[in-house]
Design an enzyme around this catalytic site. Sequence first.
Site, mmCIF file in Angstrom:
data_model
loop_
_atom_site.group_PDB
_atom_site.id
_atom_site.type_symbol
_atom_site.label_atom_id
_atom_site.label_comp_id
_atom_site.label_asym_id
_atom_site.label_seq_id
_atom_site.Cartn_x
_atom_site.Cartn_y
_atom_site.Cartn_z
ATOM 1 N N ASP A 68 0.877 -1.164 0.000
ATOM 2 C CA ASP A 68 0.000 0.000 0.000
ATOM 3 C C ASP A 68 0.918 1.219 0.000
ATOM 4 O O ASP A 68 2.069 1.141 0.448
ATOM 5 C CB ASP A 68 -0.872 -0.030 1.254
ATOM 6 C CG ASP A 68 -1.591 1.288 1.475
ATOM 7 O OD1 ASP A 68 -2.292 1.730 0.546
ATOM 8 O OD2 ASP A 68 -1.444 1.869 2.568
ATOM 9 N N ASP B 28 -0.104 5.115 0.646
ATOM 10 C CA ASP B 28 -0.342 6.179 1.619
ATOM 11 C C ASP B 28 -0.450 5.613 3.035
ATOM 12 O O ASP B 28 -1.302 4.769 3.323
ATOM 13 C CB ASP B 28 -1.624 6.936 1.254
ATOM 14 C CG ASP B 28 -1.537 7.545 -0.143
ATOM 15 O OD1 ASP B 28 -0.577 8.286 -0.400
ATOM 16 O OD2 ASP B 28 -2.418 7.252 -0.975
ATOM 17 N N ASP C 16 -1.506 -0.375 5.978
ATOM 18 C CA ASP C 16 -1.885 0.215 7.268
ATOM 19 C C ASP C 16 -3.390 0.209 7.495
ATOM 20 O O ASP C 16 -3.864 0.744 8.484
ATOM 21 C CB ASP C 16 -1.358 1.651 7.369
ATOM 22 C CG ASP C 16 -2.066 2.605 6.412
ATOM 23 O OD1 ASP C 16 -2.413 2.181 5.280
ATOM 24 O OD2 ASP C 16 -2.283 3.766 6.791
HETATM 25 MG MG LIG Z 1 -2.876 3.263 3.486
#
Ligand SMILES: [Mg+2]
Length: 192
Positions: A8, A10, A148
């Site tokens: 991922d 961001d 995240d």
């Molecule tokens: Mg993310």
Amino acid sequence: MPRHWIFDLDGTLTRAVHDFDLLRRELGLPAGQPLLEAIAERPASEAAALHVRLDALEADYVSATGPAPGALELLEHLRAHGAHLGILTRNSRANAQATLAHCELAAFFDPAHVIGRDEAEPKPSPAGIRSLLDSWGGRPDDAVMLGDFRYDLLAGRAAGVSTVSVDPSGQHPWRELADRCVNSLAELLDGR
Ligand SMILES: [Mg+2]
């Protein structure tokens, strides 16, 4: 060590800066609902306009972020060991490329291996992971998805790859979906 690493972007390779509640308010979308799915429920003409606006709003975040602690070191380590590196993001590919450039991480990723929301069905769909593995001729049991957010881990589980929760706060709210939890990408370097 797995051969295929899918990140991922961001909040995983970069420091988390997106304020999704603010984005929802600016777009007039309901609180608590994922952005892309909320937009998809609107009539086509309205959805198209919302996507243009979302692209512009997310572009504002590009220069606000920076590489996550340990990101550069981990990517250098993986590249030196011949790993395949890909990005799977719910952001647009253009914004992802701009973010990678701003963070000085773009050299690690072939642009064809940066999968945005328009290149594959967005996470939690496993489509982007499958697409990357197909392009590398790789197997799920030799691959890892790192992220995240819950959707990163759900996509990894659905694709049958191992999953890593990355959470600088150490809280790991979706740890039941993760094979490993790290507070920093630096923990994934050998010997840590
Ligand atoms: Mg993310």
